[in-house]
Design an enzyme around this catalytic site. Structure first.
Site, PDB file in Angstrom:
ATOM      1  N   LYS A 114      -4.978   6.351  20.487  1.00 23.17           N
ATOM      2  CA  LYS A 114      -5.233   6.894  19.149  1.00 23.17           C
ATOM      3  C   LYS A 114      -6.702   6.752  18.769  1.00 23.17           C
ATOM      4  O   LYS A 114      -7.284   7.650  18.159  1.00 23.17           O
ATOM      5  CB  LYS A 114      -4.352   6.191  18.114  1.00 23.17           C
ATOM      6  N   ASN A 136      -9.624   8.994  16.743  1.00 24.53           N
ATOM      7  CA  ASN A 136     -10.188   8.500  15.483  1.00 24.53           C
ATOM      8  C   ASN A 136     -11.682   8.226  15.574  1.00 24.53           C
ATOM      9  O   ASN A 136     -12.444   8.509  14.644  1.00 24.53           O
ATOM     10  CB  ASN A 136      -9.471   7.217  15.049  1.00 24.53           C
ATOM     11  N   GLY A 148       0.834  -1.193   0.000  1.00 30.05           N
ATOM     12  CA  GLY A 148       0.000   0.000   0.000  1.00 30.05           C
ATOM     13  C   GLY A 148       0.870   1.245   0.000  1.00 30.05           C
ATOM     14  O   GLY A 148       1.631   1.473   0.947  1.00 30.05           O
ATOM     15  N   ALA A 149       0.785   2.035  -1.066  1.00 27.48           N
ATOM     16  CA  ALA A 149       1.625   3.225  -1.185  1.00 27.48           C
ATOM     17  C   ALA A 149       0.782   4.489  -1.119  1.00 27.48           C
ATOM     18  O   ALA A 149       0.986   5.433  -1.880  1.00 27.48           O
ATOM     19  CB  ALA A 149       2.429   3.182  -2.490  1.00 27.48           C
ATOM     20  N   GLY A 150      -0.161   4.491  -0.192  1.00 30.93           N
ATOM     21  CA  GLY A 150      -0.967   5.675   0.037  1.00 30.93           C
ATOM     22  C   GLY A 150      -0.273   6.629   0.977  1.00 30.93           C
ATOM     23  O   GLY A 150       0.960   6.701   1.016  1.00 30.93           O
ATOM     24  N   ASN A 153      -5.629   1.673  10.959  1.00 35.96           N
ATOM     25  CA  ASN A 153      -6.473   2.407  11.892  1.00 35.96           C
ATOM     26  C   ASN A 153      -7.434   1.484  12.627  1.00 35.96           C
ATOM     27  O   ASN A 153      -7.718   0.370  12.182  1.00 35.96           O
ATOM     28  CB  ASN A 153      -7.283   3.476  11.137  1.00 35.96           C
TER      29      ASN A 153
END
Length: 326
Positions: free
Chosen positions: A204, A208, A7-9, A102
């Site tokens: 976190k 979120n 994943g290259a987001g 997440n």
């Protein structure tokens, strides 16, 4: 190290560029326009006025890369089951796996002696595909705090923060945990190891679970929402419900709602990942971020009326926008 980032987001691209710049043998698994852009121009990271160009390997076929020392999964929660099935060729008997995701991860109650030990989070791994393909003993817990965004395919902007927490699922301080933490420190991250990574995840998640779904409902950045008195009150009430749920399952980070809100407010104008996904018409992580909390609340007997209400509203909004997974 031989490292592949799946994943290259926003976060995956951030990690890949920094680790490549630190001298590691880094590859990325990507697809579509992102893959084409990286293959032609390299992966690009913009931080302020500085531009880092990483001419690393990019492929849509993990089999081309072979077994890796470290595999980082940096995809959205709805895409993770497919991603792990496709990435099986990357994982050998000594591969370390870092899920940079997440919400509550599928492993949260696995390899744990705490409350709800052994509970499987079907909201994020409904068919057990992730657990079946990623050996839990190979996983190191990870909590990513930086804010990044995708400016265009293959071009990432680092907005703020460099803090990353790592921890073994059983709380031990292993050699590999120290090595991974040091690796990220050397790459310029504010990396630290923690004995209870589940508390860091809960910390976190406090943000979120509030800022993401509400931003989906009101189409606003975090600073705008926090500065609105009525929404600020809502965030405090939601966070208090989540903190109370944490106490019920023996997860109690040392922070209160106002302190947690202040951390995000200091970051300035931040567009939540869920709002970024809406703008890109991508599936939102509503189940990983809120669906899991509601599921755990049912098991723990916690009412959580405000969290449940926001979950119901955000889920319907995502459905109407065509970005509800499934």
């Amino acid at each position: 190290m031989r490292i592949t980032v799946v994943g290259a987001g926003a976060i995956g691209g951030f990690f890949a560029c920094k680790l490549f710049d630190a001298g590691h043998d880094v590859s990325v698994v990507a697809r579509g326009a992102t893959l084409a852009a990286i293959q032609e121009h390299g992966l690009r990271l913009q931080t302020g006025h500085d531009l880092l160009i990483a001419p690393l390997r990019a492929t849509s076929e993990p089999e081309e890369l072979g077994t890796q020392d470290l595999v980082i999964f940096a995809v959205k929660a709805p895409s993770l089951p497919i991603a792990v099935q496709n990435a099986k060729a990357l994982i050998g008997p000594h591969t370390v796996i870092i899920p940079a995701i997440n919400g509550l991860p599928w492993w949260y109650f696995l390899k744990s002696s705490a409350a709800l030990s052994g509970t499987r989070l079907t909201a994020v791994d409904p068919d057990g595909v992730i657990e079946a393909n990623l050996p839990v003993d190979a996983v190191i817990g990870c909590v990513v705090f930086p804010s990044c965004t995708v400016l265009s395919p293959g071009v990432i902007e680092h907005i703020s923060g460099s803090k990353i927490a790592f921890g073994e699922l059983d709380g031990t301080k292993s050699r590999r945990l120290s090595d991974i933490t040091h690796l990220f420190e050397q790459a310029g991250f504010n990396a630290f190891l923690c004995e209870n990574v589940r508390e860091e995840i809960w910390l976190k998640l406090l943000g979120n679970a509030c800022f993401n779904p509400v931003s989906l409902l009101v189409d606003s950045s975090t600073d705008e929402m926090i500065d609105d008195p009525l929404l600020n009150d809502l965030f405090i009430e939601m966070m208090n419900e989540i903190l109370e749920l944490g106490i019920r399952i023996n997860v109690a980070p040392e922070i209160d709602a106002r302190q947690r809100i202040a951390i995000t407010r200091k970051l300035g104008k931040v567009k939540t990942s869920m709002l970024q996904d809406v703008d890109g018409h991508k599936p939102v992580e509503i189940e990983a971020i809120l669906g899991t909390l509601v599921f755990v609340a049912e098991l723990a007997g916690a009412p959580m009326p405000r969290v449940r209400a926001v979950y119901a509203l955000a889920r319907m909004r995502a459905k109407k926008l065509g970005v509800l997974p499934g």
